[in-house]
Design an enzyme around this catalytic site. Structure first.
Site, PDB file in Angstrom:
ATOM      1  N   HIS A  19       5.926  -1.827  -1.397  1.00  0.00           N
ATOM      2  CA  HIS A  19       5.467  -0.461  -1.698  1.00  0.00           C
ATOM      3  C   HIS A  19       3.955  -0.395  -1.505  1.00  0.00           C
ATOM      4  CE1 HIS A  19       4.878   3.350  -3.773  1.00  0.00           C
ATOM      5  NE2 HIS A  19       6.170   3.520  -3.618  1.00  0.00           N
TER       6      HIS A  19
ATOM      7  N   ASP B 104      14.310   2.553  -3.475  1.00  0.00           N
ATOM      8  CA  ASP B 104      15.437   2.679  -2.532  1.00  0.00           C
ATOM      9  C   ASP B 104      16.391   1.496  -2.592  1.00  0.00           C
ATOM     10  OD1 ASP B 104      13.015   4.105  -0.437  1.00  0.00           O
ATOM     11  OD2 ASP B 104      14.705   5.153  -1.339  1.00  0.00           O
TER      12      ASP B 104
END
Ligand code: SDX
Length: 392
Positions: free
Chosen positions: A271, A328
């Site tokens: 991320h 996700d």
């Protein structure tokens, strides 16, 4: 040089705006919407309440929330001619491409939505897109599976009604189970906003030219589609299934993910901001366990996900790069368990992110932000004379 001396690829170290909507602390894995922790909101609020909070800045009173919902219901019809546009797509069209197109097509049927000079005009555009996007999302799915394009039941809650629009088959009185609605509602809350991510920055950029809310959202849907962003939730399941088909050898795929010559990445990991656990991933992983237990599903793909996560968390390459599971990584496992097909995973992300996009667009317009127009460092040719064709 073309105006500046240094650039910041991917804006890794650039702040684009001041915002009062969402707070992230990537080092500590903190996420708050308008000052409320994501943990409390996921546990105690419902999605429409969180949408109101993000857009207008405060948790709604009972009356405010019911008026908000009534105003949305009053706009939850989509012009029948939109079905003709949908009919023009092949069944194989990816729903994210369909939704980006239909969302911008909505302007033609709601021309007033572009004028947002008054708070009332802005509110009308906001309730219209909140009302019509779930219908378009359900219709994009139903078109793929050959089901008639129907509406749900306005007496139901916002999320319950969406699930009914998605899954109600002709001649059946489908009512989504309470625990399924609750799980889905929580997933949407967890996706609702995330400060200046790629798709939100796109919504702000397009909106900064005053192009209107619907087309700004359409651009956000397009950006979210990418596998490096929202499209990762579909790519995670496809990766886990490929590992299962390949015999479940997670070590082999970990090696691929670390091989600089191999474009393969461990989807659902890493991320830009979180250099610790993504707080949403923690909540979703717990919810995935609960949903699978509730439904009595033993999903081998979940076992692979857990094995992969364990390996990655102990792998020096991943530890050095602070690569943790992101939002996700586990969401696809729940969507699968809820019977949502993989090509509809990213549209589910878009449905959740819609209030965040709206809130960020509204803040940008109310703060009268200037049109987005960055500069560059020019690295092309110096001045040179025109060459006739025979000289080239
Ligand atoms: C979302 O921004 C947001 O807030 C997004 C989001 C939201 O709510 O809006 O949180 C939603 O998009 C989550 C992210 C979903 N994407 C994926 O899961 C795709 C896989 N992840 C990566 O592609 C990547 O981690 C990104 C895109 C998420 C972040 O990319 P960055 O910040 O540009 O980092 P990078 O690509 O420069 O990687 C840094 C290093 C590199 O190695 P080195 O060149 O330094 O040796 O880490 C490596 C990368 O090769 N790396 C990975 C990896 N992610 C980063 N290696 C293997 N697998 C991965 N997943």
């Amino acid at each position: 040089t073309g105006g500046v001396t240094t650039i910041d690829p991917g804006y890794k170290n650039t702040g684009s705006c001041e915002s009062a909507i969402t707070f992230l602390n990537g080092e500590e894995g903190i996420l708050r919407y308008r000052g409320y922790s994501i943990e409390e909101l996921a546990d105690k609020a419902d999605f429409l309440e969180v949408a109101y909070l993000l857009i207008f800045g405060e948790l709604p009173t009972k009356d405010q929330l019911s008026k908000f919902h009534e105003d949305i219901k009053a706009q939850s019809h989509v012009d029948e001619d939109v079905k003709k546009i949908l009919d023009g797509f092949p069944k194989s069209a990816h729903p994210m491409g369909v939704l980006s197109s239909l969302t911008s097509a909505l302007v033609a049927f709601n021309p007033s939505s572009v004028n947002v000079d008054s708070e009332e005009e802005m509110y009308n555009a906001i309730v219209r897109i909140l009302a019509k996007f779930p219908v378009l999302t359900a219709w994009a799915y139903r078109k793929r599976v050959g089901l008639p394009l129907e509406y749900g039941d306005a007496s139901l809650g916002y999320v319950e009604n969406f699930l009914k629009m998605m899954f109600k088959k002709p001649n059946s009185n489908y009512v989504p189970k309470k625990d399924i609605v609750a799980a889905f509602d929580k997933l949407l809350i967890l996706h609702a906003d995330h400060e200046q991510n790629c798709s939100t920055s796109t919504v702000r950029m397009v909106g900064s030219s005053h192009a209107g809310l619907f087309v700004s959202i359409s651009a956000g849907i397009a950006a979210l589609w990418g596998p490096l962003h929202g499209g990762a939730n579909q790519a995670v399941i496809e990766m886990l299934e490929a590992i299962k088909e390949d015999g479940g050898d997670t070590k082999k795929f970990m090696a691929k993910a670390k091989d600089k010559n191999d474009p393969f990445r461990l989807m659902g990991f890493g991320h830009r901001v979180y250099k610790n656990f993504d707080p949403r991933a923690k909540i979703i992983k717990k919810a995935a366990d609960e949903v699978l237990n509730d439904l009595g599903i033993d999903d081998p793909v979940l076992d692979i996900a857990i094995a992969l996560e364990k390996e990655a968390l102990e792998d020096q390459y991943f530890v050095d790069r602070k690569l943790y599971p992101n939002v996700d990584f586990y969401s696809g496992i729940i969507y699968r368990a809820l019977g949502i097909p993989v090509e509809m995973f990213t549209p589910m992300f878009a449905l959740g992110r819609l209030p965040g996009w709206i809130a960020q667009w509204r803040e940008m317009r109310l703060r009268k932000e200037p049109i987005g127009r960055p500069r560059q460092v020019y690295i092309g040719e110096n001045l040179r004379p025109f060459k006739e064709t025979e000289e080239r």
